[in-house]
Design a protein around this motif. Structure first.
Motif, PDB file in Angstrom:
ATOM      1  N   PHE A   1     -10.845 -41.648  13.267  1.00 46.85           N
ATOM      2  CA  PHE A   1     -10.460 -40.739  11.790  1.00 46.85           C
ATOM      3  C   PHE A   1      -8.426 -41.614  11.353  1.00 46.85           C
ATOM      4  CE2 PHE A   1      -6.029 -37.762  10.982  1.00 46.85           C
ATOM      5  CZ  PHE A   1      -6.929 -37.483  10.188  1.00 46.85           C
ATOM      6  N   VAL A   2      -8.184 -41.260  10.837  1.00 50.01           N
ATOM      7  CA  VAL A   2      -6.311 -42.298  10.416  1.00 50.01           C
ATOM      8  C   VAL A   2      -5.738 -41.699   9.483  1.00 50.01           C
ATOM      9  CG1 VAL A   2      -5.685 -43.966   8.852  1.00 50.01           C
ATOM     10  CG2 VAL A   2      -8.044 -44.501   9.825  1.00 50.01           C
ATOM     11  N   VAL A   3      -5.923 -40.802   8.514  1.00 49.50           N
ATOM     12  CA  VAL A   3      -5.106 -39.710   8.096  1.00 49.50           C
ATOM     13  C   VAL A   3      -5.751 -38.761   7.310  1.00 49.50           C
ATOM     14  CG1 VAL A   3      -4.848 -41.303   6.103  1.00 49.50           C
ATOM     15  CG2 VAL A   3      -3.177 -39.948   6.450  1.00 49.50           C
ATOM     16  N   ALA A   4      -5.274 -37.547   6.474  1.00 44.19           N
ATOM     17  CA  ALA A   4      -5.619 -36.522   5.436  1.00 44.19           C
ATOM     18  C   ALA A   4      -4.134 -36.418   4.800  1.00 44.19           C
ATOM     19  CB  ALA A   4      -6.773 -35.414   6.597  1.00 44.19           C
ATOM     20  N   ASP A   5      -4.561 -36.468   3.778  1.00 40.11           N
ATOM     21  CA  ASP A   5      -3.983 -35.427   3.386  1.00 40.11           C
ATOM     22  C   ASP A   5      -4.324 -34.205   1.619  1.00 40.11           C
ATOM     23  OD1 ASP A   5      -1.449 -37.194   3.238  1.00 40.11           O
ATOM     24  OD2 ASP A   5      -2.753 -39.097   1.956  1.00 40.11           O
ATOM     25  N   THR A   6      -3.443 -33.462   1.916  1.00 38.34           N
ATOM     26  CA  THR A   6      -3.893 -32.246   1.187  1.00 38.34           C
ATOM     27  C   THR A   6      -3.557 -31.694  -0.626  1.00 38.34           C
ATOM     28  OG1 THR A   6      -5.176 -31.295   2.660  1.00 38.34           O
ATOM     29  CG2 THR A   6      -4.873 -29.901   0.236  1.00 38.34           C
ATOM     30  N   LEU A   7      -3.483 -31.875  -1.226  1.00 41.51           N
ATOM     31  CA  LEU A   7      -3.088 -31.917  -2.378  1.00 41.51           C
ATOM     32  C   LEU A   7      -3.554 -30.690  -3.687  1.00 41.51           C
ATOM     33  CD1 LEU A   7      -4.276 -34.569  -4.970  1.00 41.51           C
ATOM     34  CD2 LEU A   7      -3.746 -35.602  -3.131  1.00 41.51           C
ATOM     35  N   LEU A   8      -3.151 -30.359  -4.527  1.00 40.08           N
ATOM     36  CA  LEU A   8      -3.210 -29.689  -5.751  1.00 40.08           C
ATOM     37  C   LEU A   8      -3.233 -30.389  -6.643  1.00 40.08           C
ATOM     38  CD1 LEU A   8      -3.774 -26.464  -6.796  1.00 40.08           C
ATOM     39  CD2 LEU A   8      -1.386 -26.283  -7.458  1.00 40.08           C
ATOM     40  N   LYS A   9      -3.996 -30.447  -7.497  1.00 46.38           N
ATOM     41  CA  LYS A   9      -4.507 -31.083  -8.806  1.00 46.38           C
ATOM     42  C   LYS A   9      -3.848 -31.191  -9.630  1.00 46.38           C
ATOM     43  CE  LYS A   9      -7.872 -34.078  -8.408  1.00 46.38           C
ATOM     44  NZ  LYS A   9      -7.650 -35.276  -8.157  1.00 46.38           N
ATOM     45  N   THR A  10      -3.641 -31.151 -10.836  1.00 53.38           N
ATOM     46  CA  THR A  10      -3.125 -31.305 -12.628  1.00 53.38           C
ATOM     47  C   THR A  10      -3.614 -30.130 -12.781  1.00 53.38           C
ATOM     48  OG1 THR A  10      -4.283 -32.672 -13.601  1.00 53.38           O
ATOM     49  CG2 THR A  10      -2.381 -32.965 -12.660  1.00 53.38           C
ATOM     50  N   ASP A  11      -5.459 -29.760 -12.442  1.00 52.08           N
ATOM     51  CA  ASP A  11      -5.876 -28.809 -13.386  1.00 52.08           C
ATOM     52  C   ASP A  11      -5.005 -27.306 -12.616  1.00 52.08           C
ATOM     53  OD1 ASP A  11      -7.205 -28.317 -10.820  1.00 52.08           O
ATOM     54  OD2 ASP A  11      -8.988 -28.274 -11.625  1.00 52.08           O
ATOM     55  N   ARG A  12      -4.763 -27.448 -11.165  1.00 57.31           N
ATOM     56  CA  ARG A  12      -3.724 -26.163 -10.566  1.00 57.31           C
ATOM     57  C   ARG A  12      -4.272 -24.970 -10.670  1.00 57.31           C
ATOM     58  NH1 ARG A  12       0.951 -27.768  -9.351  1.00 57.31           N
ATOM     59  NH2 ARG A  12       1.803 -25.376  -9.526  1.00 57.31           N
ATOM     60  N   GLU A  13      -5.408 -25.425  -9.938  1.00 53.57           N
ATOM     61  CA  GLU A  13      -6.832 -24.755  -9.599  1.00 53.57           C
ATOM     62  C   GLU A  13      -7.963 -25.046  -8.594  1.00 53.57           C
ATOM     63  OE1 GLU A  13      -9.792 -22.787 -12.074  1.00 53.57           O
ATOM     64  OE2 GLU A  13      -9.533 -24.705 -13.378  1.00 53.57           O
ATOM     65  N   THR A  14      -7.561 -26.648  -8.288  1.00 56.97           N
ATOM     66  CA  THR A  14      -8.407 -27.380  -7.867  1.00 56.97           C
ATOM     67  C   THR A  14      -7.781 -27.508  -6.705  1.00 56.97           C
ATOM     68  OG1 THR A  14      -9.782 -27.816  -9.390  1.00 56.97           O
ATOM     69  CG2 THR A  14     -10.008 -28.964  -7.319  1.00 56.97           C
ATOM     70  N   TYR A  15      -8.130 -27.807  -5.348  1.00 58.06           N
ATOM     71  CA  TYR A  15      -7.387 -29.048  -4.047  1.00 58.06           C
ATOM     72  C   TYR A  15      -7.907 -29.604  -3.606  1.00 58.06           C
ATOM     73  CZ  TYR A  15      -3.800 -24.884  -4.111  1.00 58.06           C
ATOM     74  OH  TYR A  15      -2.819 -24.170  -4.176  1.00 58.06           O
ATOM     75  N   GLN A  16      -7.348 -30.418  -3.249  1.00 60.81           N
ATOM     76  CA  GLN A  16      -8.351 -32.016  -2.781  1.00 60.81           C
ATOM     77  C   GLN A  16      -7.280 -32.207  -1.901  1.00 60.81           C
ATOM     78  OE1 GLN A  16      -8.223 -35.152  -5.173  1.00 60.81           O
ATOM     79  NE2 GLN A  16      -9.828 -36.273  -4.253  1.00 60.81           N
ATOM     80  N   SER A  17      -8.582 -32.208  -0.303  1.00 56.43           N
ATOM     81  CA  SER A  17      -7.972 -33.284   0.418  1.00 56.43           C
ATOM     82  C   SER A  17      -8.678 -33.844   0.489  1.00 56.43           C
ATOM     83  CB  SER A  17      -7.824 -31.714   1.931  1.00 56.43           C
ATOM     84  OG  SER A  17      -7.604 -30.893   1.619  1.00 56.43           O
ATOM     85  N   ILE A  18      -8.082 -35.557   1.181  1.00 53.83           N
ATOM     86  CA  ILE A  18      -8.214 -36.650   1.238  1.00 53.83           C
ATOM     87  C   ILE A  18      -8.498 -36.965   2.259  1.00 53.83           C
ATOM     88  CG2 ILE A  18      -8.293 -39.097   0.634  1.00 53.83           C
ATOM     89  CD1 ILE A  18      -6.533 -37.796  -1.840  1.00 53.83           C
ATOM     90  N   MET A  19      -9.308 -37.438   2.859  1.00 57.18           N
ATOM     91  CA  MET A  19      -9.430 -37.918   4.398  1.00 57.18           C
ATOM     92  C   MET A  19      -9.931 -39.738   4.305  1.00 57.18           C
ATOM     93  SD  MET A  19     -11.717 -35.020   5.983  1.00 57.18           S
ATOM     94  CE  MET A  19     -10.713 -35.412   7.824  1.00 57.18           C
ATOM     95  N   ARG A  20      -9.743 -40.035   5.470  1.00 60.09           N
ATOM     96  CA  ARG A  20      -9.944 -41.689   5.859  1.00 60.09           C
ATOM     97  C   ARG A  20     -10.207 -41.992   6.897  1.00 60.09           C
ATOM     98  NH1 ARG A  20      -6.084 -41.816   1.324  1.00 60.09           N
ATOM     99  NH2 ARG A  20      -4.137 -42.623   2.237  1.00 60.09           N
ATOM    100  N   PHE A  21     -11.413 -42.373   6.872  1.00 57.17           N
ATOM    101  CA  PHE A  21     -11.834 -43.275   8.637  1.00 57.17           C
ATOM    102  C   PHE A  21     -12.220 -44.609   8.750  1.00 57.17           C
ATOM    103  CE2 PHE A  21     -13.077 -38.554   8.550  1.00 57.17           C
ATOM    104  CZ  PHE A  21     -12.695 -38.002   9.733  1.00 57.17           C
ATOM    105  N   ARG A  22     -11.875 -44.959  10.724  1.00 56.23           N
ATOM    106  CA  ARG A  22     -11.706 -46.639   9.776  1.00 56.23           C
ATOM    107  C   ARG A  22     -13.157 -46.553  10.826  1.00 56.23           C
ATOM    108  NH1 ARG A  22     -10.932 -49.520  15.193  1.00 56.23           N
ATOM    109  NH2 ARG A  22     -10.979 -51.470  14.652  1.00 56.23           N
TER     110      ARG A  22
END
Length: 139
Positions: A108-129
């Protein structure tokens, strides 16, 4: 010459899709997509960007950076983060089979969670090496 990228993607898909804890969130069969269908059901996970480069010092080995994206409309970050945590648990230091290659490392490298511009969808972005080695080196 192949770089193990397709073998890694298919092995990763198979490995994730067999996890019963993840199935409780993203269905059985799992909603894990390379190409998201138009009428998608939330939550779901996508196989995101991937890069590959030579891994110095080991003939034929490749270092891959693989991105997974988790999408949720649960009404907050909780569901996206819970799925991210399950993916972390399942993948960090994982060892799953690949066609014609060996998975030498999965971190595992990193993860971020954010609210998309539609203001109803959350997105987590995970990166693995991930590091792959060929089962046999071709000369």
């Amino acid at each position: 010459m192949t770089f193990a990228t397709w073998s890694l993607q298919t092995g990763l898909y198979t490995y994730i899709s067999t996890d019963s804890d993840l199935q409780s969130y993203i269905g059985n069969p799992v909603r894990l997509y390379d190409n998201v269908p138009a009428e998608v059901i939330f939550p779901f996970v996508t196989l995101g960007e991937a890069s590959s480069q030579p891994y110095e010092g080991v003939e034929g080995a490749r270092e891959h950076e693989v991105t997974l994206r988790i999408f949720s409309r649960w009404g907050g970050r909780k569901e996206a983060k819970e799925i991210s945590e399950l993916l972390h648990t399942r993948l960090h230091n994982a060892d799953f089979p690949l066609d014609d290659y060996r998975l030498a490392q999965c971190r595992f490298v990193v993860a971020d969670t954010l609210l998309k511009t539609d203001r109803e969808t959350y997105q987590s972005i995970m990166r693995f090496r991930m590091v792959t080695e060929p089962l046999s080196v071709q000369v």
